[in-house]
Design an enzyme around this catalytic site. Structure first.
Site, PDB file in Angstrom:
ATOM      1  N   GLY A 252       0.721  -1.306  -0.082  1.00 50.90           N
ATOM      2  CA  GLY A 252      -0.030   0.123  -0.139  1.00 50.90           C
ATOM      3  C   GLY A 252       0.756   1.357  -0.052  1.00 50.90           C
TER       4      GLY A 252
ATOM      5  N   GLY B  81       0.798   8.477   3.534  1.00 47.43           N
ATOM      6  CA  GLY B  81       1.345   9.932   3.553  1.00 47.43           C
ATOM      7  C   GLY B  81       2.936   9.788   3.894  1.00 47.43           C
TER       8      GLY B  81
ATOM      9  CG  ASP C 295      -1.732  10.591  12.226  1.00 48.70           C
ATOM     10  OD1 ASP C 295      -2.731  11.160  11.841  1.00 48.70           O
ATOM     11  OD2 ASP C 295      -0.903  10.308  11.655  1.00 48.70           O
TER      12      ASP C 295
END
Length: 842
Positions: A534, A537, A652
């Site tokens: 995958g 960011g 996060d």
């Protein structure tokens, strides 16, 4: 014939023992004609508590105690003979004798008794109640007990009992900790009522007061704010001419099993039992163990950010290593080498010297001297033989003339911290230097041997390569002989890391192995697209296969990533210290040139967002699996906030940072933006706001303020996403586009919360659990952080069907937005999955 006779005798003996054991098992009473010995027990009428002999740590020391019958692990709540165990429970006996309940040891000597006087001629009996109270009474007046265990508590405060002060006899009822986890004898810490201001205090050694609850204000004790969460308990404080006491009970609407424990750690802990989760911590005071007076004993230093909390200073060793192994540190440390000062019997040598300890809090029992500077202070201490340590702080010289107790590392450098100089024998410094040289020689020897072996291996490999050309499959067969980096030690790792990227002090905090780049390149087939799992960011994630077939996920930070070297360092040095089944495990790292890579355990089901938001894959997650995922994330976050040695704020938390293993167990990942908090620190601020929009709390996104409640907000967003199958950011709803939070709030307000349910859950969903999740999700995303629950409360409310939840207010970020004319009516708004940073002036 003799063999047959003996067999029959043994059979008869076995049957007798069996009948004897089971005659008393299940009854709740010890009468004048009954007794307990061996494995015999009595059980309260409702089966809540059991009384009998127990051995707390396979020490062959036995005690009469009371424990919960139905908990998965034996949980002791009361002990009779705390100070005098018996060695043979089969020869010992608990029975009624002369109107008392008496424990006789293997020599038939009484070692514990209820010790009451009664003039009644009625027979006496002891009855175990479902409230955990063992009551001794006579048949003529059972409502007025002769003796009860509630008046003689051990280390556990049960609902319905009390901790009191008798105003007539001037005596206290106290809770006393165990000595350690396997020794129930009275320990160092006691909880009792301070009659002067109606507060409760914890004492060490029955004299040193280090914590207070604050006075009773009519509703709660003023310094225990957790008591405001009274949806579980009813509290009562009573003061009359005879006594003052505090008691509590569990609300009738709750089926909760609850207890308050004076723990061996020196903390009082309120714990609730959930059948599927075991004992869960509801709250504890003091919140950090370093706040406990002399927790690490003489010459033991307490540091909230280290594992374990307690360490002996250099030049000292544990007074009792066995106690330290049981996490009982109060005995402290003792010197390895005696001080020379005042001891002429020691051989001639250098004078005593000082061990410098920066960023420390000043211990107690100091003596002040008016001296001009630090050098004068140290010189005076050296000339006083009884002086063991000194410090120069706020233009004042402090010296200690006895063992240094209550040494604590400051949570953060500040005005209250200073440098303390502890006196050591000069030989300790020489020994330390010699040890460094020995280590250096050993390391150089290992490196030389490794180079020699590597040279031989490379030479042999080269000769073999010359004989025939290897196919790709052949190369993989000999691959294991080339891999040398995966199992390198930390000192070997230092040779690979450039000093400009990791400083020496930073390398010392790394607890995972360095893996060389060549190994990773071969494991991923040169980062081939076929092995790509995958893209995030930070950059791509690849699947790697190592010798032995071990599969590993490799996160490769791209040059354009929002995460730089500092975030990379943070993740390497932080996540390795965290161990929890719901946190992803870091296996290794690599820094070579521009490459920065992290190696994680491989999660075959990838990240939660790839399944939950895919209209086909989401069919794999029925309601039971989704609820287990929600509970697993909550437990992982609870560990980060409250149960780990370091308090961690993730900053996060989002569905793409939750990975799923082969059994769909969730694991929180990506700690590059995480922050460590000090023991009492609850919030902080930053000029650089980092995280993912849609999951950020309003106080963080707008003002740069973050706390454990920031993570709670992110958890609430994820919870609503999991139950609805919809993203918060880019949510699109018919004629109006608004966030998922706004949509959920609208449905809740209109009593249509079930419409939020993912359509794929219509058959498997538990409606009550779903409504509880929506309610809890909205509570977690409240605008005011103080309105959001803490993670202990979240885990409790998720796992307890009888817990009542308050009604949420309008959450943050619910403003309705008109759909842009450019937006397609059939397509949702785009979703930004990048971790972004917002620079903001303060």
């Amino acid at each position: 014939m003799d063999i047959k006779t003996n067999s029959r005798s043994l059979l008869v003996l076995f049957i007798c023992l069996f009948l004897k054991t089971n005659l008393s098992f299940g009854a709740d009473t010890i009468s004048a004609s009954q007794s307990l010995s061996g494995d015999q027990t009595i059980v309260s009428a409702g089966g809540v508590f059991t009384l009998g002999f127990f051995d707390p740590g396979d020490t062959f020391k036995f005690y009469i105690g009371m424990w919960y019958t139905k908990t998965k692990t034996q949980t002791i709540v009361w002990v009779a003979n705390r100070e005098q165990p018996v060695l043979d429970r089969f020869s010992s006996e608990l029975k009624i004798s002369d109107g008392n309940l008496v424990l006789f040891d293997e020599s038939k000597l009484p070692i514990w008794s209820t010790n009451v006087s009664s003039t009644s001629s009625s027979p006496v009996q002891a009855v175990l109640g479902d409230n955990g109270n063992l009551v001794l009474s006579d048949g003529s007046n059972s409502s007025n007990p002769l003796w009860q265990s509630f008046d003689h508590p051990a280390h556990t405060f049960l609902p319905g009992s009390k901790i009191s002060y008798n105003k007539i006899t001037k005596t206290h009822q106290v809770l006393t900790s165990w000595k350690n986890s396997i020794d129930p004898s009275p320990g160092f810490f006691t909880l009792q009522l301070d009659e002067t201001d109606n507060s409760y205090i914890i004492l060490r050694d029955k004299s040193k007061r280090y914590w207070t609850s604050g006075p009773w204000n009519g509703h709660i004790f003023s310094l225990v704010p957790e008591m405001r969460q009274d949806y579980i308990y009813d509290f009562q404080f009573v003061s009359n001419p005879n006594e003052s006491y505090f008691t509590y009970s569990v609300k009738p609407t709750s089926t909760l099993t609850s207890r308050l424990v004076m723990d061996v750690s020196g903390q009082i802990k309120q714990q609730n039992y959930l059948p599927n989760n075991g004992w869960n911590l509801f709250w504890s005071q003091p919140r950090t163990q370093c706040d406990i007076y002399a927790f690490c004993g003489p010459y033991g230093s307490c540091d909230e950010k280290s594992l374990p909390f307690c360490k002996c200073l250099r030049g000292f060793k544990p007074t009792s290593q066995s106690d330290w192994d049981l996490e009982e540190y109060s005995g402290g440390c003792t010197r390895v080498s005696e001080l020379k000062c005042g001891n002429d019997s020691l051989p001639d040598g250098e004078k005593d010297r000082f061990l410098e300890m920066p960023n420390m809090l000043l211990p107690d029992n100091k003596h002040s001297l008016h001296l001009g500077n630090s050098d004068e202070c140290k010189s005076r201490c050296l000339n006083i033989c009884s002086c063991t340590a000194c410090a120069f702080h706020n233009n004042d010289c402090s010296i200690w003339l006895d063992d240094v107790i209550n040494l604590r590392k400051a949570p953060a450098a500040g005005d209250d911290s200073t440098t303390i100089y502890v006196k050591l024998a000069a030989s300790e410094f020489q020994d330390h230097k010699n040890k460094k040289l020995k280590i250096l020689y050993v390391v150089l020897g290992i490196i030389a041997a490794a180079i020699l072996i590597l040279s031989i291996v490379c030479s042999l490999y080269y000769q073999r390569r010359k004989k025939k050309i290897k196919s790709q499959g052949d190369k993989k067969k000999t691959w294991g002989k080339q891999v040398v980096g995966l199992y390198d030690t930390e000192k070997q790792i230092a040779n690979y890391i450039k000093s400009c990227q990791f400083r020496e002090d930073e390398r010392e905090g790394i607890d995972v192995p360095f893996v060389d780049l060549e190994t990773i390149v071969m494991a991923t087939d040169n980062f081939s697209d076929a092995n790509k799992l995958g893209q995030g960011g930070f950059g791509p994630v690849y699947k790697g296969k190592f010798p032995g077939g071990q599969e590993i996920a490799i996160k490769r930070l791209s040059s354009g990533s929002g995460q730089g070297l500092e975030e990379f360092k943070n993740e390497v040095m932080l996540i390795a210290k965290l161990q929890h089944r719901n946190l992803v495990k870091l296996l290794g790292y690599c820094v070579e040139g521009e490459e920065k890579l992290l190696l994680y355990e491989y999660m075959p089901n990838k990240s939660l967002d790839l399944i939950i938001f895919d209209r086909t894959l989401c069919l794999l997650l029925n309601w039971e699996l989704r609820f287990d995922i929600i509970l697993g994330i909550a437990r992982g976050l609870l560990y980060l906030h409250h149960d780990s040695r370091l308090r961690i704020i993730h900053r996060d938390l989002k569905t793409s940072n939750v990975l799923l293993d082969e059994e769909m167990n969730p694991k929180i990942s990506d700690f590059g933006l995480a922050r460590i908090f000090g023991g009492k620190q609850t919030e902080a601020s930053t000029r650089r706001v980092v995280g993912t929009y849609g999951y950020m709390s309003p106080e963080y996104a707008l003002d740069g303020l973050f706390s454990i409640k920031s993570d709670v907000f992110s958890f609430g967003v994820m919870l609503l996403e999991i139950v609805s199958g919809k993203r918060n950011t880019g949510f699109y709803q018919s004629e109006q586009a608004l966030s998922l939070l706004g949509y959920a709030w609208k449905l809740w307000r209109d009593n249509k919360a079930l419409d939020l349910m993912d359509a794929t859950l219509s058959e498997s969903c538990n409606t009550n659990e779903f409504m509880r999740c929506v309610n809890l999700g909205l509570l977690c995303v409240q605008d005011d952080p103080s309105d959001r629950p803490t993670m202990p409360n979240v885990v409790f409310m998720l796992g307890n069907e009888t817990a009542s939840l308050s009604n949420p207010k309008q959450p943050a970020f619910v403003a309705w937005r008109s759909v842009s004319t450019s937006a397609s009516p059939n397509k949702p708004l785009s979703v930004n999955e990048l971790t972004t940073s917002l620079e903001q002036g303060r």
